[in-house]
Design a protein around this motif. Structure first.
Motif, PDB file in Angstrom:
ATOM      1  N   GLY A  52      -3.715   1.916  -3.642  1.00  7.97           N
ATOM      2  CA  GLY A  52      -2.876   3.102  -3.501  1.00  7.97           C
ATOM      3  C   GLY A  52      -3.691   4.376  -3.582  1.00  7.97           C
ATOM      4  O   GLY A  52      -3.458   5.336  -2.831  1.00  7.97           O
ATOM      5  N   LEU A  53      -4.657   4.397  -4.497  1.00  9.95           N
ATOM      6  CA  LEU A  53      -5.555   5.553  -4.598  1.00  9.95           C
ATOM      7  C   LEU A  53      -6.312   5.753  -3.294  1.00  9.95           C
ATOM      8  O   LEU A  53      -6.469   6.889  -2.817  1.00  9.95           O
ATOM      9  N   GLY A  54      -6.792   4.646  -2.729  1.00  7.66           N
ATOM     10  CA  GLY A  54      -7.544   4.736  -1.477  1.00  7.66           C
ATOM     11  C   GLY A  54      -6.709   5.339  -0.358  1.00  7.66           C
ATOM     12  O   GLY A  54      -7.192   6.175   0.422  1.00  7.66           O
ATOM     13  N   THR A  55      -5.425   4.922  -0.287  1.00  7.93           N
ATOM     14  CA  THR A  55      -4.534   5.468   0.730  1.00  7.93           C
ATOM     15  C   THR A  55      -4.346   6.971   0.553  1.00  7.93           C
ATOM     16  O   THR A  55      -4.418   7.750   1.512  1.00  7.93           O
ATOM     17  N   LEU A  56      -4.126   7.400  -0.692  1.00  7.29           N
ATOM     18  CA  LEU A  56      -3.934   8.825  -0.971  1.00  7.29           C
ATOM     19  C   LEU A  56      -5.206   9.628  -0.724  1.00  7.29           C
ATOM     20  O   LEU A  56      -5.155  10.753  -0.197  1.00  7.29           O
ATOM     21  N   TYR A  57      -6.353   9.049  -1.098  1.00  8.26           N
ATOM     22  CA  TYR A  57      -7.622   9.763  -0.930  1.00  8.26           C
ATOM     23  C   TYR A  57      -7.944   9.958   0.557  1.00  8.26           C
ATOM     24  O   TYR A  57      -8.358  11.039   0.982  1.00  8.26           O
ATOM     25  N   LYS A  58      -7.718   8.892   1.353  1.00 10.78           N
ATOM     26  CA  LYS A  58      -7.983   8.997   2.790  1.00 10.78           C
ATOM     27  C   LYS A  58      -7.057  10.015   3.453  1.00 10.78           C
ATOM     28  O   LYS A  58      -7.433  10.665   4.431  1.00 10.78           O
ATOM     29  N   ALA A  59      -5.850  10.142   2.890  1.00 10.53           N
ATOM     30  CA  ALA A  59      -4.898  11.117   3.424  1.00 10.53           C
ATOM     31  C   ALA A  59      -5.127  12.507   2.847  1.00 10.53           C
ATOM     32  O   ALA A  59      -4.385  13.442   3.159  1.00 10.53           O
ATOM     33  N   ARG A  60      -6.168  12.631   1.990  1.00 11.25           N
ATOM     34  CA  ARG A  60      -6.524  13.907   1.355  1.00 11.25           C
ATOM     35  C   ARG A  60      -5.384  14.481   0.515  1.00 11.25           C
ATOM     36  O   ARG A  60      -5.200  15.692   0.428  1.00 11.25           O
ATOM     37  N   LYS A  61      -4.634  13.542  -0.099  1.00 13.42           N
ATOM     38  CA  LYS A  61      -3.537  13.951  -0.971  1.00 13.42           C
ATOM     39  C   LYS A  61      -3.991  14.133  -2.414  1.00 13.42           C
ATOM     40  O   LYS A  61      -3.320  14.811  -3.195  1.00 13.42           O
ATOM     41  N   LEU A  96       0.808  -1.214   0.000  1.00 17.19           N
ATOM     42  CA  LEU A  96       0.000   0.000   0.000  1.00 17.19           C
ATOM     43  C   LEU A  96       0.841   1.264   0.000  1.00 17.19           C
ATOM     44  O   LEU A  96       0.645   2.153  -0.818  1.00 17.19           O
ATOM     45  N   GLU A  97       1.753   1.368   0.937  1.00 18.46           N
ATOM     46  CA  GLU A  97       2.522   2.600   1.034  1.00 18.46           C
ATOM     47  C   GLU A  97       3.416   2.822  -0.181  1.00 18.46           C
ATOM     48  O   GLU A  97       3.434   3.922  -0.735  1.00 18.46           O
ATOM     49  N   PRO A  98       4.173   1.792  -0.647  1.00 16.07           N
ATOM     50  CA  PRO A  98       4.960   1.986  -1.869  1.00 16.07           C
ATOM     51  C   PRO A  98       4.102   2.367  -3.068  1.00 16.07           C
ATOM     52  O   PRO A  98       4.494   3.216  -3.864  1.00 16.07           O
ATOM     53  N   ALA A  99       2.931   1.741  -3.211  1.00 10.94           N
ATOM     54  CA  ALA A  99       2.055   2.059  -4.341  1.00 10.94           C
ATOM     55  C   ALA A  99       1.557   3.493  -4.249  1.00 10.94           C
ATOM     56  O   ALA A  99       1.551   4.232  -5.243  1.00 10.94           O
ATOM     57  N   ALA A 100       1.115   3.897  -3.063  1.00 16.92           N
ATOM     58  CA  ALA A 100       0.637   5.265  -2.877  1.00 16.92           C
ATOM     59  C   ALA A 100       1.742   6.270  -3.177  1.00 16.92           C
ATOM     60  O   ALA A 100       1.519   7.289  -3.856  1.00 16.92           O
ATOM     61  N   ASN A 101       2.943   5.979  -2.685  1.00 17.95           N
ATOM     62  CA  ASN A 101       4.067   6.886  -2.934  1.00 17.95           C
ATOM     63  C   ASN A 101       4.383   6.994  -4.413  1.00 17.95           C
ATOM     64  O   ASN A 101       4.661   8.085  -4.927  1.00 17.95           O
ATOM     65  N   LYS A 102       4.348   5.843  -5.105  1.00 13.39           N
ATOM     66  CA  LYS A 102       4.671   5.868  -6.535  1.00 13.39           C
ATOM     67  C   LYS A 102       3.632   6.664  -7.312  1.00 13.39           C
ATOM     68  O   LYS A 102       3.978   7.471  -8.188  1.00 13.39           O
ATOM     69  N   ILE A 103       2.356   6.439  -7.001  1.00 10.72           N
ATOM     70  CA  ILE A 103       1.296   7.194  -7.686  1.00 10.72           C
ATOM     71  C   ILE A 103       1.481   8.691  -7.462  1.00 10.72           C
ATOM     72  O   ILE A 103       1.366   9.500  -8.391  1.00 10.72           O
ATOM     73  N   TYR A 104       1.805   9.059  -6.228  1.00 12.40           N
ATOM     74  CA  TYR A 104       1.959  10.475  -5.908  1.00 12.40           C
ATOM     75  C   TYR A 104       3.162  11.078  -6.641  1.00 12.40           C
ATOM     76  O   TYR A 104       3.087  12.210  -7.146  1.00 12.40           O
ATOM     77  N   GLU A 105       4.259  10.317  -6.722  1.00  8.35           N
ATOM     78  CA  GLU A 105       5.440  10.812  -7.435  1.00  8.35           C
ATOM     79  C   GLU A 105       5.151  10.989  -8.925  1.00  8.35           C
ATOM     80  O   GLU A 105       5.582  11.970  -9.539  1.00  8.35           O
ATOM     81  N   VAL A 106       4.431  10.021  -9.524  1.00  6.55           N
ATOM     82  CA  VAL A 106       4.091  10.134 -10.946  1.00  6.55           C
ATOM     83  C   VAL A 106       3.150  11.313 -11.169  1.00  6.55           C
ATOM     84  O   VAL A 106       3.255  12.025 -12.178  1.00  6.55           O
ATOM     85  N   LEU A 107       2.244  11.525 -10.253  1.00  2.07           N
ATOM     86  CA  LEU A 107       1.374  12.704 -10.335  1.00  2.07           C
ATOM     87  C   LEU A 107       2.203  13.984 -10.382  1.00  2.07           C
ATOM     88  O   LEU A 107       1.961  14.873 -11.223  1.00  2.07           O
ATOM     89  N   LYS A 108       3.169  14.108  -9.503  1.00  3.98           N
ATOM     90  CA  LYS A 108       3.998  15.315  -9.458  1.00  3.98           C
ATOM     91  C   LYS A 108       4.804  15.472 -10.748  1.00  3.98           C
ATOM     92  O   LYS A 108       4.962  16.591 -11.247  1.00  3.98           O
TER      93      LYS A 108
END
Length: 278
Positions: free
Chosen positions: A256-265, A213-225
């Protein structure tokens, strides 16, 4: 003891006209020829070297980095063929012999093969074999599910990619578990997904379960940036699109999306996802 085929940390004993003599503290010494002697050295200090037999079958040390060491499986290229067998390029002056009896199929010059390096008990020489199965066994596994493992990719089958696990066992990565380009000879990390009743090992190339979960969320966020804060992907996107862009499964992507969404990222939009602006 000086181990042939492996790295040795040896003491610099003396300087001679032909090179440095190195010792193991047990009365054994080996020559490090002049061409491998570092610019700065000091008698009594230790140096890490690789030891093998030279052209005259004498132990010799080198600071060169071999492509394969004793007990390892690696992809090597055939440099030449002669009456003794195939000689592989392994980063050292003297090529590594694969005797004809150790060739699964007749090797060809210039071709690449995954081979195993071992010590021939009769000659005392380091040699190689591409009859890989004789050096692997799943009879006694010191593994459990979730274990992180080192892999060497050996061949493609109808089901997926066969891999060598921790230089000891055989495993399989199913095609639907592959989300990035891999090739024969790749040395990559993996994770034990399942050990079957017959001791066959299913391998994943990414962490399993909650650990992803955390690696996937981090990767999605990095690609977004990297893409200006927006991606034309969402939880309804085609699995192939997600795999091509993110190198992960749709299931992992959604978690990963769920983790980011819950964190309001991130913010979910009709045509994709975007980074939440403060």
């Amino acid at each position: 003891m000086i181990d042939l085929g492996r790295k040795n940390k040896l003491e610099i004993l003396r300087d001679t006209s032909v090179g440095l003599f190195l010792g193991d503290g047990e009365g054994n010494d080996v020559l490090l020829p002049n061409k491998y002697v570092p610019a700065d050295y000091e008698i009594g200090k230790f140096i890490e070297v690789f030891c093998y037999l030279d052209y005259d079958e004498r132990p010799v040390a080198t600071t060169l980095e071999p492509y394969i060491m004793l007990g390892e499986f690696r992809l090597l290229q055939v440099a030449e063929i002669n009456e003794y067998g195939a000689f592989m390029e392994w980063g050292l002056e003297k090529h590594l012999l694969v005797p004809f009896r150790e060739q699964r199929d007749k090797m060809k010059q210039g071709q690449w093969y995954v081979v195993h390096c071992y010590l021939d008990q009769k000659s005392g020489r380091l040699v190689a074999s591409n009859k890989l199965d004789k050096f692997l066994s799943n009879d006694h596994l010191e593994l459990k599910e979730w274990d992180q493992v080192d892999l060497v990719v050996t061949r493609q089958t109808d089901l997926g990619w066969e891999v060598i696990v921790n230089e000891r066992h055989k495993g399989l990565v199913y095609f639907n578990e592959v989300f990035k380009a891999i090739n024969i000879g790749d040395v990559i990390p993996g994770c034990v997904k399942k050990i079957r009743k017959d001791n066959k090992i299913d391998i994943s190339l990414q962490p399993l379960g909650s650990r992803v979960l955390e690696p996937a969320a981090n990767k999605i966020y990095e690609v977004l940036k990297e893409n200006g804060g927006f991606l034309a992907l969402h939880d309804k996107s085609n699995p192939e699109e997600i795999r091509d862009m993110m190198q992960m499964s749709k299931k992992t992507f959604k978690k990963g999306l769920g983790t980011l969404y819950k964190a309001r990222k991130i913010t979910m939009e009709e045509d994709g996802i975007s980074i939440t602006t403060e």
